[in-house]
Motif scaffolding. Structure first.
Motif, short mmCIF file in Angstrom:
data_model
loop_
_atom_site.label_atom_id
_atom_site.label_comp_id
_atom_site.label_asym_id
_atom_site.label_seq_id
_atom_site.Cartn_x
_atom_site.Cartn_y
_atom_site.Cartn_z
N TYR A 28 0.83 -1.20 0.00
CA TYR A 28 0.00 0.00 0.00
C TYR A 28 0.87 1.26 0.00
O TYR A 28 0.59 2.22 -0.73
N ILE A 29 1.91 1.26 0.82
CA ILE A 29 2.79 2.43 0.90
C ILE A 29 3.50 2.65 -0.43
O ILE A 29 3.58 3.79 -0.92
N VAL A 30 4.00 1.58 -1.02
CA VAL A 30 4.69 1.69 -2.31
C VAL A 30 3.72 2.18 -3.38
O VAL A 30 4.07 3.03 -4.21
N GLY A 31 2.50 1.66 -3.37
CA GLY A 31 1.50 2.07 -4.35
C GLY A 31 1.20 3.56 -4.27
O GLY A 31 1.16 4.25 -5.29
N ILE A 32 1.00 4.06 -3.05
CA ILE A 32 0.72 5.48 -2.87
C ILE A 32 1.91 6.33 -3.32
O ILE A 32 1.75 7.36 -3.98
N THR A 33 3.13 5.88 -2.97
CA THR A 33 4.35 6.61 -3.35
C THR A 33 4.49 6.67 -4.86
O THR A 33 4.80 7.73 -5.42
N VAL A 34 4.27 5.54 -5.53
CA VAL A 34 4.36 5.48 -6.99
C VAL A 34 3.36 6.43 -7.64
O VAL A 34 3.68 7.17 -8.57
N PHE A 35 2.13 6.41 -7.14
CA PHE A 35 1.09 7.25 -7.73
C PHE A 35 1.40 8.74 -7.55
O PHE A 35 1.20 9.54 -8.46
N CYS A 36 1.92 9.09 -6.37
CA CYS A 36 2.21 10.51 -6.10
C CYS A 36 3.35 11.03 -6.96
O CYS A 36 3.39 12.25 -7.28
N LYS A 37 4.27 10.17 -7.36
CA LYS A 37 5.43 10.60 -8.16
C LYS A 37 5.26 10.32 -9.65
O LYS A 37 6.12 10.69 -10.45
N LYS A 38 4.14 9.70 -10.01
CA LYS A 38 3.94 9.25 -11.39
C LYS A 38 3.63 10.39 -12.35
O LYS A 38 2.88 11.31 -12.01
N ASP A 39 4.21 10.31 -13.55
CA ASP A 39 3.86 11.24 -14.62
C ASP A 39 2.63 10.68 -15.31
O ASP A 39 2.68 9.67 -16.02
N LEU A 40 1.49 11.33 -15.10
CA LEU A 40 0.22 10.77 -15.59
C LEU A 40 -0.08 11.13 -17.05
O LEU A 40 -1.04 10.63 -17.63
N HIS A 41 0.69 12.03 -17.63
CA HIS A 41 0.48 12.42 -19.04
C HIS A 41 -0.94 12.89 -19.27
O HIS A 41 -1.63 12.44 -20.19
N ILE A 42 -1.44 13.75 -18.42
CA ILE A 42 -2.79 14.25 -18.60
C ILE A 42 -2.79 15.76 -18.83
O ILE A 42 -1.82 16.44 -18.53
#
Length: 266
Positions: free
Chosen positions: A252-266
């Motif tokens: 869960y922690i890794v998932g949240i971290t990945v999402f917060c740093k992710k380039d969503l291309h939106i």
């Protein structure tokens, strides 16, 4: 902190799915518990003797001498693993990746909601759904057992068993949530989020077949859920809940971290 408006909206989306899985599990749990009859155990065990490898692969075994042993054999090797796992897969992979894939994440991020708040809210939706499902099953098992076989069910052991079951499905939910956070395409999210738990269960089935394949149990996390050992009070089985829970938290922690740093291309 979570966003209550988003949480309520997403929980409404979970409600229909929860009702569906609750209905399916109600049917199986009710039928199987009411099948219990100490005088008929030899007849049921004869089915195991006809096709032992098939029965063993889905966690079914002969020789149950108590109601909870019977439930472990016929519920906790397949039914209560597969259906909650399906819920984790379907719900977990739709919470983040679906929004990104469809472009709806732009709307969420355009509102005054931070990324970590969105991720925490979606995670809360997933965890709430898993917990509701397991709590419902626990209440149903106790109710049916009390009605059909008063004083036969060891409730303390059942609660320990379902606590371990909850830890297992929280871990599976963590795999699905992380996949949803990593992949922007829902197809890849489902492929990984569904593929890993499914592969782990298939490996567990192979490990259950016999001594020649028993070594496979070391390659699947389902081995950490030892239903018979938990009921018997074996320390190693009870401690098996810990890595499942810790693994879920890490995912869960890794998932949240990945999402917060992710380039969503939106």
């Amino acid at each position: 902190m979570i966003n209550m408006t988003l949480f309520k909206r997403e929980m409404k989306g979970s409600f229909k799915m929860l009702l569906l899985f609750a209905a399916i599990l109600s049917m199986y749990v009710t039928i199987i518990i009411r099948m219990y009859d100490p005088d008929m155990m030899e007849t049921l065990d004869s089915f195991y003797e006809i096709m032992p490898e098939v029965m063993a692969s889905v966690g079914m075994s002969a020789g149950a001498t108590s109601l909870i042993g019977f439930m472990i054999s016929y519920l906790y090797g397949f039914i209560l693993l597969i259906f909650p796992m399906l819920f984790c897969i379907l719900r977990g992979n739709s919470l983040i990746a679906k929004y990104v894939d469809r472009g709806s994440m732009m709307t969420l991020l355009a509102s005054p909601i931070k990324r970590h708040t969105i991720a925490l809210t979606q995670l809360a939706v997933l965890i709430s759904g898993i917990m509701l499902l397991i709590v419902y099953v626990t209440g149903l098992e106790i109710t049916i057992a009390k009605i059909s076989f008063p004083k036969e069910l060891a409730i303390t052991e059942l609660l320990k068993l379902n606590a371990a079951l909850l830890c297992l499905h929280l871990l599976i939910g963590g795999i699905c949530f992380l996949a949803s956070c990593i992949f922007s395409d829902i197809r890849y999210s489902i492929a990984v989020g569904a593929g890993i738990p499914t592969l782990m269960y298939v490996l567990q089935m192979l490990a259950n077949v016999g001594e020649k394949t028993e070594v496979i149990k070391y390659f699947t996390f389902f081995t950490l859920f030892d239903a018979n050992g938990i009921v018997a009070g074996e320390e190693s089985a009870v401690l098996g809940m810990l890595p499942l829970l810790v693994g879920a938290i890490v995912l869960y922690i890794v998932g949240i971290t990945v999402f917060c740093k992710k380039d969503l291309h939106i």
